[in-house]
Motif scaffolding. Structure first.
Motif, mmCIF file in Angstrom:
data_model
loop_
_atom_site.group_PDB
_atom_site.id
_atom_site.type_symbol
_atom_site.label_atom_id
_atom_site.label_comp_id
_atom_site.label_asym_id
_atom_site.label_seq_id
_atom_site.Cartn_x
_atom_site.Cartn_y
_atom_site.Cartn_z
ATOM 1 N N ILE A 25 9.080 16.132 0.688
ATOM 2 C CA ILE A 25 9.270 14.775 0.164
ATOM 3 C C ILE A 25 8.409 14.564 -1.079
ATOM 4 C CG2 ILE A 25 8.900 12.321 0.645
ATOM 5 C CD1 ILE A 25 9.652 12.935 3.565
ATOM 6 N N ASN A 26 7.164 15.030 -1.028
ATOM 7 C CA ASN A 26 6.276 14.890 -2.181
ATOM 8 C C ASN A 26 6.805 15.684 -3.374
ATOM 9 O OD1 ASN A 26 3.811 14.068 -3.529
ATOM 10 N ND2 ASN A 26 3.225 16.210 -3.354
ATOM 11 N N TYR A 27 7.311 16.885 -3.145
ATOM 12 C CA TYR A 27 7.861 17.707 -4.227
ATOM 13 C C TYR A 27 9.046 17.004 -4.889
ATOM 14 C CZ TYR A 27 10.031 21.601 -6.653
ATOM 15 O OH TYR A 27 10.586 22.404 -7.613
ATOM 16 N N LYS A 28 9.937 16.449 -4.065
ATOM 17 C CA LYS A 28 11.101 15.738 -4.611
ATOM 18 C C LYS A 28 10.664 14.513 -5.407
ATOM 19 C CE LYS A 28 15.452 13.599 -3.188
ATOM 20 N NZ LYS A 28 15.309 12.375 -3.922
ATOM 21 N N HIS A 29 9.670 13.789 -4.896
ATOM 22 C CA HIS A 29 9.185 12.601 -5.592
ATOM 23 C C HIS A 29 8.545 12.980 -6.931
ATOM 24 C CE1 HIS A 29 7.585 8.606 -6.167
ATOM 25 N NE2 HIS A 29 6.370 9.110 -6.313
ATOM 26 N N THR B 144 5.674 18.972 10.356
ATOM 27 C CA THR B 144 5.324 17.720 9.679
ATOM 28 C C THR B 144 4.801 17.992 8.281
ATOM 29 O OG1 THR B 144 4.772 16.761 11.820
ATOM 30 C CG2 THR B 144 3.955 15.613 9.870
ATOM 31 N N TRP B 145 3.964 19.025 8.153
ATOM 32 C CA TRP B 145 3.438 19.395 6.840
ATOM 33 C C TRP B 145 4.583 19.761 5.892
ATOM 34 C CZ3 TRP B 145 3.992 24.183 4.458
ATOM 35 C CH2 TRP B 145 3.329 24.308 3.242
ATOM 36 N N GLY B 146 5.550 20.527 6.384
ATOM 37 C CA GLY B 146 6.673 20.929 5.544
ATOM 38 C C GLY B 146 7.502 19.750 5.079
ATOM 39 N N VAL B 147 7.738 18.797 5.970
ATOM 40 C CA VAL B 147 8.518 17.606 5.596
ATOM 41 C C VAL B 147 7.763 16.788 4.546
ATOM 42 C CG1 VAL B 147 9.390 15.407 6.459
ATOM 43 C CG2 VAL B 147 9.807 17.495 7.754
ATOM 44 N N LEU B 148 6.464 16.560 4.772
ATOM 45 C CA LEU B 148 5.665 15.810 3.798
ATOM 46 C C LEU B 148 5.631 16.524 2.453
ATOM 47 C CD1 LEU B 148 2.589 14.643 5.907
ATOM 48 C CD2 LEU B 148 4.497 13.263 5.100
ATOM 49 N N MET C 101 0.843 -1.174 0.000
ATOM 50 C CA MET C 101 0.000 0.000 0.000
ATOM 51 C C MET C 101 0.888 1.237 0.000
ATOM 52 S SD MET C 101 -3.172 0.832 2.441
ATOM 53 C CE MET C 101 -2.642 1.871 3.760
ATOM 54 N N LYS C 102 0.626 2.128 -0.927
ATOM 55 C CA LYS C 102 1.434 3.325 -1.070
ATOM 56 C C LYS C 102 0.663 4.532 -0.551
ATOM 57 C CE LYS C 102 4.814 4.925 -4.189
ATOM 58 N NZ LYS C 102 5.593 4.581 -5.310
ATOM 59 N N ILE C 103 1.331 5.385 0.201
ATOM 60 C CA ILE C 103 0.698 6.566 0.776
ATOM 61 C C ILE C 103 0.938 7.751 -0.149
ATOM 62 C CG2 ILE C 103 0.716 8.155 2.728
ATOM 63 C CD1 ILE C 103 1.662 5.818 4.452
ATOM 64 N N ASP C 104 -0.125 8.492 -0.449
ATOM 65 C CA ASP C 104 -0.012 9.698 -1.259
ATOM 66 C C ASP C 104 0.378 10.854 -0.343
ATOM 67 O OD1 ASP C 104 -0.149 11.655 -3.145
ATOM 68 O OD2 ASP C 104 -2.313 11.524 -3.463
ATOM 69 N N LEU C 105 1.641 11.234 -0.386
ATOM 70 C CA LEU C 105 2.136 12.269 0.506
ATOM 71 C C LEU C 105 1.565 13.636 0.169
ATOM 72 C CD1 LEU C 105 5.867 11.218 0.847
ATOM 73 C CD2 LEU C 105 3.999 10.808 2.424
ATOM 74 N N LEU D 227 -1.498 14.234 -0.867
ATOM 75 C CA LEU D 227 -2.820 14.267 -0.247
ATOM 76 C C LEU D 227 -2.709 14.431 1.260
ATOM 77 C CD1 LEU D 227 -5.890 13.981 -0.544
ATOM 78 C CD2 LEU D 227 -5.570 11.512 -0.325
ATOM 79 N N ALA D 228 -1.763 13.735 1.867
ATOM 80 C CA ALA D 228 -1.572 13.862 3.311
ATOM 81 C C ALA D 228 -1.187 15.293 3.682
ATOM 82 C CB ALA D 228 -0.503 12.887 3.785
ATOM 83 N N ALA D 229 -0.328 15.922 2.888
ATOM 84 C CA ALA D 229 0.072 17.308 3.158
ATOM 85 C C ALA D 229 -1.099 18.257 2.962
ATOM 86 C CB ALA D 229 1.241 17.704 2.261
ATOM 87 N N MET D 230 -1.913 18.002 1.935
ATOM 88 C CA MET D 230 -3.073 18.868 1.683
ATOM 89 C C MET D 230 -4.099 18.763 2.800
ATOM 90 S SD MET D 230 -3.716 18.740 -2.480
ATOM 91 C CE MET D 230 -5.099 17.733 -2.229
ATOM 92 N N ILE D 231 -4.224 17.607 3.417
ATOM 93 C CA ILE D 231 -5.180 17.425 4.506
ATOM 94 C C ILE D 231 -4.606 17.964 5.819
ATOM 95 C CG2 ILE D 231 -6.323 15.668 5.916
ATOM 96 C CD1 ILE D 231 -6.599 14.009 3.351
ATOM 97 N N LEU D 232 -3.317 17.810 6.031
ATOM 98 C CA LEU D 232 -2.704 18.198 7.296
ATOM 99 C C LEU D 232 -2.705 19.709 7.505
ATOM 100 C CD1 LEU D 232 -1.280 17.112 9.801
ATOM 101 C CD2 LEU D 232 0.877 17.368 8.577
ATOM 102 N N ASN D 233 -2.489 20.476 6.446
ATOM 103 C CA ASN D 233 -2.411 21.924 6.576
ATOM 104 C C ASN D 233 -3.698 22.525 7.157
ATOM 105 O OD1 ASN D 233 -1.665 24.575 6.398
ATOM 106 N ND2 ASN D 233 -1.181 24.535 4.233
ATOM 107 N N PRO D 234 -4.880 22.266 6.599
ATOM 108 C CA PRO D 234 -6.088 22.836 7.205
ATOM 109 C C PRO D 234 -6.430 22.230 8.571
ATOM 110 C CG PRO D 234 -6.653 21.649 5.197
ATOM 111 C CD PRO D 234 -5.173 21.644 5.321
#
Length: 66
Positions: free
Chosen positions: A50-54, A43-47, A1-5, A7-14
């Protein structure tokens, strides 16, 4: 199972914003709100990084295939 980082960052910010606004309305201690903000947005910044680099790596791979 792969996590969409992304999406996680978009949800974490609000979510962090809502927690901070709720904490202000409930008159929580300032140090608690600062800790929530630092941990949440850190945590949002790290996610996000990582997503930007990916995503950048995926675009580079797609460009090499052409």
């Amino acid at each position: 199972m792969k996590i969409d980082l992304g999406l996680a960052a978009m949800i974490l910010n609000p979510m962090v914003c809502a927690c901070l606004i709720g904490g202000i309305l409930l008159k929580l201690d300032v140090f608690v709100l600062i800790a929530i903000g630092v941990v949440g947005y850190g945590t949002w910044g790290v996610l996000h990084a990582i997503n930007y680099k990916h995503q950048r790596d995926l675009l580079e791979q797609a460009a090499r295939k052409k």
